[in-house]
Each structure stands twice: as C-alpha cells, then as structure tokens.
Design an enzyme around this catalytic site. Structure first.
Site, PDB file in Angstrom:
ATOM      1  N   ASP A  38     -32.008  12.838  30.076  1.00 32.27           N
ATOM      2  CA  ASP A  38     -30.921  11.984  30.693  1.00 32.27           C
ATOM      3  C   ASP A  38     -29.533  11.688  29.806  1.00 32.27           C
ATOM      4  O   ASP A  38     -29.138  10.562  29.809  1.00 32.27           O
ATOM      5  CB  ASP A  38     -31.724  10.389  30.697  1.00 32.27           C
ATOM      6  N   HIS A 241     -10.345  31.731  17.158  1.00 35.46           N
ATOM      7  CA  HIS A 241     -11.046  30.449  17.588  1.00 35.46           C
ATOM      8  C   HIS A 241     -12.366  30.171  16.878  1.00 35.46           C
ATOM      9  O   HIS A 241     -13.289  29.733  17.496  1.00 35.46           O
ATOM     10  CB  HIS A 241     -11.203  30.320  19.084  1.00 35.46           C
ATOM     11  N   ASP A 258      -7.135  24.424  12.153  1.00 36.88           N
ATOM     12  CA  ASP A 258      -6.215  24.421  13.144  1.00 36.88           C
ATOM     13  C   ASP A 258      -7.090  23.172  13.903  1.00 36.88           C
ATOM     14  O   ASP A 258      -8.122  23.226  14.462  1.00 36.88           O
ATOM     15  CB  ASP A 258      -6.246  25.709  13.894  1.00 36.88           C
ATOM     16  N   ASP A 269      -1.477  19.586  17.965  1.00 32.94           N
ATOM     17  CA  ASP A 269      -2.222  20.932  17.748  1.00 32.94           C
ATOM     18  C   ASP A 269      -1.456  21.569  16.407  1.00 32.94           C
ATOM     19  O   ASP A 269      -0.397  22.184  16.610  1.00 32.94           O
ATOM     20  CB  ASP A 269      -2.035  21.947  19.021  1.00 32.94           C
ATOM     21  N   HIS A 348      -1.740  36.942  19.120  1.00 35.95           N
ATOM     22  CA  HIS A 348      -1.663  36.044  20.251  1.00 35.95           C
ATOM     23  C   HIS A 348      -0.348  35.458  20.464  1.00 35.95           C
ATOM     24  O   HIS A 348       0.728  36.222  19.582  1.00 35.95           O
ATOM     25  CB  HIS A 348      -2.471  34.780  19.599  1.00 35.95           C
ATOM     26  N   HIS A 352       2.545  27.625  23.237  1.00 36.28           N
ATOM     27  CA  HIS A 352       2.052  27.084  24.499  1.00 36.28           C
ATOM     28  C   HIS A 352       2.454  25.788  24.627  1.00 36.28           C
ATOM     29  O   HIS A 352       2.919  24.967  23.499  1.00 36.28           O
ATOM     30  CB  HIS A 352       0.611  27.408  24.516  1.00 36.28           C
ATOM     31  N   HIS A 359      -3.904  23.510  25.517  1.00 38.74           N
ATOM     32  CA  HIS A 359      -3.060  24.371  26.214  1.00 38.74           C
ATOM     33  C   HIS A 359      -2.714  23.802  27.597  1.00 38.74           C
ATOM     34  O   HIS A 359      -3.415  23.690  28.618  1.00 38.74           O
ATOM     35  CB  HIS A 359      -3.789  25.684  26.339  1.00 38.74           C
ATOM     36  N   GLU A 382       3.727  28.773  16.483  1.00 38.91           N
ATOM     37  CA  GLU A 382       2.341  29.069  15.703  1.00 38.91           C
ATOM     38  C   GLU A 382       2.267  30.566  15.405  1.00 38.91           C
ATOM     39  O   GLU A 382       1.113  30.979  15.788  1.00 38.91           O
ATOM     40  CB  GLU A 382       1.039  28.507  16.217  1.00 38.91           C
ATOM     41  N   TYR A 386      -2.818  38.377  10.510  1.00 39.69           N
ATOM     42  CA  TYR A 386      -4.314  38.279  10.255  1.00 39.69           C
ATOM     43  C   TYR A 386      -4.697  39.877   9.839  1.00 39.69           C
ATOM     44  O   TYR A 386      -4.409  40.838  10.483  1.00 39.69           O
ATOM     45  CB  TYR A 386      -4.989  37.990  11.618  1.00 39.69           C
ATOM     46  N   ARG A 404      -2.105  31.044   9.562  1.00 34.71           N
ATOM     47  CA  ARG A 404      -1.318  30.763  10.826  1.00 34.71           C
ATOM     48  C   ARG A 404      -0.544  29.453  10.294  1.00 34.71           C
ATOM     49  O   ARG A 404      -1.370  28.530   9.751  1.00 34.71           O
ATOM     50  CB  ARG A 404      -2.249  30.589  11.852  1.00 34.71           C
ATOM     51  N   GLU A 406       1.327  26.195  12.142  1.00 30.56           N
ATOM     52  CA  GLU A 406       1.406  25.732  13.689  1.00 30.56           C
ATOM     53  C   GLU A 406       2.259  24.412  13.647  1.00 30.56           C
ATOM     54  O   GLU A 406       1.452  23.395  13.115  1.00 30.56           O
ATOM     55  CB  GLU A 406       0.240  25.731  14.346  1.00 30.56           C
TER      56      GLU A 406
HETATM   57 MN    MN Z   1      -4.006  25.311  17.229  1.00 33.31          MN
HETATM   58 MN    MN Z   2      -1.958  26.075  19.528  1.00 35.03          MN
END
Ligand code: MN
Ligand code: MN
Length: 437
Positions: A38, A241, A258, A269, A348, A352, A359, A382, A386, A404, A406
């Site tokens: 539950d 990620h 991040d 972000d 990447h 965005h 996003h 960003e 890498y 990175r 951002e």
């Molecule tokens: Mn980010």
């Molecule tokens: Mn981002």
C-alpha cells in the site's frame, strides 16, 4: 497544496482556448504509482496539468470547451474524511470550482457518464492519445459509439487531435513570474552546490556529498529535486546520467555534480565539476578551461533571433579546437565537426529547454530549421568533455577525466541573462572553496 496564483492558471487556459477554439480539450492528471503493497512512489503532478490548473492531486481530468457555458470543467477525487485521517485532505468536488477558478467540478467516479454528455455536440476532441490508458479507452469508446450513430445521419464522427504542440509552444516561452521561479530554484541550488564544494574531501562517499547539498535544498524551501542528482566522482564523471552515487571520493580525482532543486514546480539544472582535494591537476585544469571557454562562447552567442543550434555550434567549435590542442584530435575545426570526430569526447547536445521539467516542453525545430530564440525562452548551456572508456584514442594523461559545466540562461530583449551566473565556476574560486569547512 498551492491554490494561489489562480488567475495565472486561468489565463493560461483562456490563452489555450483562443488557440484551440474548436471542440474540446481534455488533459489528464498523473496517477499514483505503486511501489509495494500500500505504498506509492512520491506523487508529482504532470507538468502540463499543473501548468493549466495549479492542482496537485492525482487522477483529475480537465475538460475545456471554448464554446460552452461551463467552459472549464474538472473531475476530481472526492473529499473523504477517512482518506483525510490516513493521507490528508483532498480538495474535493464542492471546493474545486472556487479554489481552481473553474466553472464546474464532478467526482472522478462520474467521468464515464459525464464525459459523453459534455462532448455530445462536439466534433473535435483535442486529446493526446497514449497519455493515459483510462482516458484512451474512454475516447476510443466515444469514437466507436459516434461512428455507429453517424451511420443513421445527423451525428458527426468524433475526430481526435493532439493538443500537445500548442501547449508545448506556450510552455516554451516563460512569463516573468515563471522566470522568477526558475531563478528561485537556481538560488536554492547555488547554496547546495557551495556547501557540497565545502565538504568535499578524499574518503567521503558520493551520497554523503549529495546529502549535504540536498539538505540545503530542503532547508531553503525546495520540497524535491527536479531530477535525481548526479554525483559522479573519478571515471563516473564520464557517465552522463550516473545516479548510483555510492563511490568513495579519491584523492586526485574530480567530482562532477549535476543537480537542480525544484521550487514551486520549477527546476534548476546546474553542473559543476571540481577536484576532490581542492586542487586541479595540470591535465584536469587544461580540460576544465576548455570547457569553461566553450560555455562562454555558447552563452555569448545567445540573443533573440538567432537559431537555437547556433549556441551549440559556438560551444562545439571551442571544444573541438580544445581537443586539437590537447592532442586528442587532428585536423581542422570544420573538418572535424563535419566528420563528427569529436563524438567520443562530446556526445550530447549543448542545450535543452528548462522550466517545469528539467528537459522542458517545446519544439527545437520550426519546419526544417532550428527554432529562433525569443525573449522568455529559458535553457541550459552545458558543454563537456569526457575521456571515458568510449574514447579509446584518448591521450593517456587525460583518461578518466569527465568535465561538464552547466548554467541556465533566459533570452532577454537585448540578449540574454545567465540566471545561474552567481554559482562560481572559475578555477581559482573553486580551488578556494573546495574542502574549506
Ligand atoms: Mn544537468
Ligand atoms: Mn541539462
């Protein structure tokens, strides 16, 4: 529960109805998602339903009918004293119209009976098929029923169209009030990052730095994160990620975080990368300065009227020149961009949209072109480099480095404003703050 700013939600519905002025528009709320027995996962309203209602309860359905007396109708879970004891009060049917500035409310249990009635003389229903299985079934039944009736004449077929493009286009351009909420989310996030930097030292675990950062998010009014925090040390920084966040920080390695606090449904972000022991190695510093310069180039390109993709190209050119300087690539900038030889190091996009979702909604293309920037659009810049396992040709001394940086930007009448500009990012500022507790 926030039922303030009613007028703002109402004016969005009015604006949507002026764009989709035929038939009806149907938008479903999110449902609870069971975790076990539950216990449910934490509920968060889907952003479009929130955008149009400011209502954060599950299972509701919004029906807009531009040409009817009850223009705006909502189906909600009923008020239930037993539910209040266990979980908390629901708004309920009686209180919904006034609280949500809506014309009429019904219990959700009446949806099956009421919806056909509400759509009786309507030919076009604007509903995103696939967004909700219960609503999908209802719509299919209605379409079928109408088809049967139309055979005998006098009744039109029911046409279903997707309202998502129109709503997403609205969500793409932020009002001043929305930019202020993104700013509030960023201001909270800044404090979290500064404290994460302060407590970083070799031997600490990634999740412990995360706890320090997120405790400041909570203390400053953010009830949840906009997305799971990425707290990635050492080679984990090359995993875009990574959210495992369980490794121990090692002397001489980097930590990439991040993360974004959510504030009143809007999220930041932000990414920063810093040395675990407070001092960049020469190789780390070299890569860092390239990424930082690349970010500046992207940000400096932003002004109304330019194409979205120009930000990416401006950043990418600096990254590619940097990869040449580092000895990772050979050739000309244009040739290397053309052949996409940079992909093992930068896989990447640079930007965005950002808003209610990390996003965020909104198209990136307009016909066959990259979309033109307008005042009020909010997005990330960003760039990163890498040197992970995928980059098999990496110069030896760069292997394992992932960086990175951002930030979040709003397009203004004149150009742009970096909403997260106060979150420090220079090598000297970072080296001063890291480990300073
Ligand atoms: Mn980010
Ligand atoms: Mn981002």
């Amino acid at each position: 529960m926030a039922y303030n700013k009613k007028q703002q939600f109402k004016s969005r519905r009015t604006s949507l109805m002026s764009q989709i002025s035929d038939g009806a528009i149907i938008i479903g709320a999110s449902h609870n998602s069971p975790r076990n027995n539950d216990v449910d996962y934490e509920f968060r309203q889907n952003s479009t339903f929130w955008y149009l209602t400011g209502f954060d309860e599950p299972d509701a359905v919004l029906v807009l009918r531009p040409h009817h007396k009850d223009q705006c109708v909502i189906f909600v879970n009923p008020y239930d004293p037993q539910f209040e004891i266990w979980v908390g009060a629901r708004l309920g049917v009686d209180a919904a119209p006034e609280n949500l500035e809506i014309d009429a409310a019904y219990p959700i249990s009446e949806l099956d009976d009421q919806l056909p009635r509400l759509l009786e003389d309507i030919e076009t229903v604007h509903y995103s098929i696939g967004s909700d299985s219960k609503l999908d079934d209802l719509m299919m039944n209605l379409v079928q029923k109408r088809r049967g009736l139309s055979q005998r004449g006098g009744v039109h077929l029911l046409r279903i169209e997707d309202p998502k493009p129109a709503i997403d286009r609205m969500r793409l351009v932020k009002s001043e009030a929305e930019v202020e909420l993104v700013q509030a989310a960023i201001d909270v996030t800044r404090v979290g990052f500064e404290n994460a930097m302060r407590v970083t030292k070799p031997g600490t675990f990634e999740y412990q730095v995360q706890a320090e950062m997120e405790s400041h998010f909570r203390k400053l009014g953010s009830v949840r994160n906009g997305y799971p925090s990425i707290v990635a040390s050492g080679t984990n920084s090359c995993i875009l990620h990574y959210i495992n966040n369980r490794e121990q920080l090692k002397d001489g390695s980097l930590l990439l975080i991040d993360a974004g606090a959510e504030y009143d449904y809007y999220t930041a972000d932000i990414t920063r990368t810093w040395p675990v022991n407070g001092n960049f190695t020469p190789a780390q510093k070299e890569v860092y300065e390239i990424v930082l310069a690349s970010q500046s180039a992207g940000i400096n390109a932003i002004s109304p009227g330019i194409e979205f993709n120009e930000v990416h190209i401006a950043s990418l050119r600096v990254l590619v020149q940097g990869l040449i300087d580092l000895g990772a690539l050979e050739g000309s900038i244009d040739g290397l961009i053309e052949s996409r030889a940079y992909l093992p190091y930068y896989m990447h996009g640079t930007s965005h949209w950002l808003g209610l979702d990390v996003h965020d909604a909104g198209p990136y293309r307009d016909e066959d072109r990259s979309i033109s920037l307008e005042q009020g659009m909010v997005f990330t810049v960003e760039p990163g480099l890498y040197f992970g396992n995928q980059a098999t040709e990496s110069p030896e001394h760069l292997k394992g480095i992932g960086i990175r940086i951002e930030d979040n930007v709003v397009v203004t009448t004149e150009g742009h404003s970096v909403l997260s500009g106060t979150i420090l990012s220079s090598v000297s500022d970072i080296e001063e703050l890291v480990g300073s507790v």
